[in-house]
Design a protein around this motif. Structure first.
Motif, PDB file in Angstrom:
ATOM      1  N   PRO A  45       0.530   1.889  -7.418  1.00  0.00           N
ATOM      2  CA  PRO A  45       0.089   1.229  -7.186  1.00  0.00           C
ATOM      3  C   PRO A  45       0.369  -0.346  -7.445  1.00  0.00           C
ATOM      4  CG  PRO A  45      -1.550   2.662  -8.238  1.00  0.00           C
ATOM      5  CD  PRO A  45       0.235   3.165  -8.236  1.00  0.00           C
ATOM      6  N   GLN A  46       0.148  -1.361  -6.372  1.00  0.00           N
ATOM      7  CA  GLN A  46       0.665  -2.699  -6.682  1.00  0.00           C
ATOM      8  C   GLN A  46      -0.516  -3.356  -7.000  1.00  0.00           C
ATOM      9  OE1 GLN A  46       4.031  -3.467  -6.192  1.00  0.00           O
ATOM     10  NE2 GLN A  46       4.091  -1.414  -6.336  1.00  0.00           N
ATOM     11  N   ARG A  47      -0.263  -4.584  -7.640  1.00  0.00           N
ATOM     12  CA  ARG A  47      -1.117  -5.502  -7.864  1.00  0.00           C
ATOM     13  C   ARG A  47      -0.570  -6.869  -7.413  1.00  0.00           C
ATOM     14  NH1 ARG A  47      -6.192  -4.799  -9.595  1.00  0.00           N
ATOM     15  NH2 ARG A  47      -7.147  -6.702 -10.090  1.00  0.00           N
ATOM     16  N   ASN A  80      -4.417  -3.591 -14.500  1.00  0.00           N
ATOM     17  CA  ASN A  80      -5.832  -4.176 -14.470  1.00  0.00           C
ATOM     18  C   ASN A  80      -5.586  -5.548 -14.445  1.00  0.00           C
ATOM     19  OD1 ASN A  80      -5.858  -5.026 -17.001  1.00  0.00           O
ATOM     20  ND2 ASN A  80      -6.331  -3.146 -17.598  1.00  0.00           N
ATOM     21  N   ALA A  82      -2.743   2.064 -11.723  1.00  0.00           N
ATOM     22  CA  ALA A  82      -2.949   0.578 -11.171  1.00  0.00           C
ATOM     23  C   ALA A  82      -2.698  -0.315 -12.312  1.00  0.00           C
ATOM     24  CB  ALA A  82      -3.847   0.262 -10.415  1.00  0.00           C
ATOM     25  N   ASP A  92      -5.306 -12.336  -9.211  1.00  0.00           N
ATOM     26  CA  ASP A  92      -4.524 -11.177  -8.734  1.00  0.00           C
ATOM     27  C   ASP A  92      -5.362 -10.207  -8.006  1.00  0.00           C
ATOM     28  OD1 ASP A  92      -5.656  -8.633 -10.909  1.00  0.00           O
ATOM     29  OD2 ASP A  92      -5.888 -11.025 -11.734  1.00  0.00           O
ATOM     30  N   LYS A  93      -4.782  -9.684  -7.072  1.00  0.00           N
ATOM     31  CA  LYS A  93      -5.906  -8.495  -6.082  1.00  0.00           C
ATOM     32  C   LYS A  93      -5.000  -7.361  -5.680  1.00  0.00           C
ATOM     33  CE  LYS A  93      -8.835 -11.639  -4.659  1.00  0.00           C
ATOM     34  NZ  LYS A  93     -10.383 -11.329  -4.738  1.00  0.00           N
ATOM     35  N   THR A  94      -5.683  -6.335  -5.574  1.00  0.00           N
ATOM     36  CA  THR A  94      -5.243  -5.178  -5.082  1.00  0.00           C
ATOM     37  C   THR A  94      -4.847  -5.407  -3.723  1.00  0.00           C
ATOM     38  OG1 THR A  94      -7.122  -4.010  -4.343  1.00  0.00           O
ATOM     39  CG2 THR A  94      -6.355  -3.604  -6.705  1.00  0.00           C
ATOM     40  N   ASP A 142      -5.779  -3.772  -1.165  1.00  0.00           N
ATOM     41  CA  ASP A 142      -7.294  -3.436  -0.586  1.00  0.00           C
ATOM     42  C   ASP A 142      -8.018  -4.594  -0.439  1.00  0.00           C
ATOM     43  OD1 ASP A 142      -6.728  -0.978   0.777  1.00  0.00           O
ATOM     44  OD2 ASP A 142      -7.366   0.011  -1.360  1.00  0.00           O
ATOM     45  N   GLU A 143      -8.279  -5.506  -1.769  1.00  0.00           N
ATOM     46  CA  GLU A 143      -8.863  -6.471  -1.915  1.00  0.00           C
ATOM     47  C   GLU A 143      -8.264  -7.748  -1.306  1.00  0.00           C
ATOM     48  OE1 GLU A 143     -10.286  -5.671  -6.805  1.00  0.00           O
ATOM     49  OE2 GLU A 143      -8.497  -6.568  -6.501  1.00  0.00           O
ATOM     50  N   LYS A 153       0.805  -1.113  -0.046  1.00  0.00           N
ATOM     51  CA  LYS A 153      -0.007  -0.034  -0.074  1.00  0.00           C
ATOM     52  C   LYS A 153       1.058   1.438   0.068  1.00  0.00           C
ATOM     53  CE  LYS A 153      -4.123  -1.605   2.077  1.00  0.00           C
ATOM     54  NZ  LYS A 153      -5.171  -1.586   3.298  1.00  0.00           N
TER      55      LYS A 153
END
Length: 134
Positions: free
Chosen positions: A19-21, A98, A96, A58-60, A62-63, A14
């Motif tokens: 932004p990371q994935r 996708n 970010a 794959d997720k952010t 936050d997810e 974070k």
């Protein structure tokens, strides 16, 4: 900052400039069909075997904020797994990535795990503890 646990992983992801994935591959320990009696005995004791990737996502950050939530989601697939591998991809210029941009890297990650080339990934037990695999 070093990554000591799943919470550290999410916190670091974070706080990255872009932004990371997060890429997750869930794998099951299996015994190859051509295993020797010695390999079978070791496997029964929780050693050896091969890793069979069975799920990937794959997720952010936050997810994937909670490992328990990630595990619960994986459980809904009906697939049993032993180890979760994780890697990260950085977005570009503050944007970010996708999920479509993660398909090829996830496929490459799955193939690397199948080949036993796992040193570049973090590995976690079902309890969310980081583990080393030799």
């Amino acid at each position: 900052m070093s990554i000591e646990n799943y919470t550290d992983l999410i916190s670091i992801a974070k706080n990255e400039p872009n932004p990371q994935r997060l890429l997750f591959v869930f794998a099951k320990a299996v015994l190859p069909d051509d295993a020797t009696p010695e390999e079978k005995a070791a496997f029964e004791q929780g050693e050896g075997g091969a890793l069979d990737p069975i799920l990937c996502v794959d997720k952010t950050p936050d997810e994937a904020a909670s490992f328990a939530t990630l595990v619960a989601e994986a459980e809904t697939t009906g697939h049993s797994w032993d180890i979760a591998f994780v890697s990260a991809m950085s977005g570009h210029a503050g944007q970010a990535l996708n999920s479509d941009e993660c398909v090829q890297p996830l496929n490459m990650m799955v193939e690397q795990i199948r080949l036993g080339k796992i040193s570049q990934f973090l590995a976690m037990s079902r309890e969310g503890e980081f583990i080393e695999i030799y």
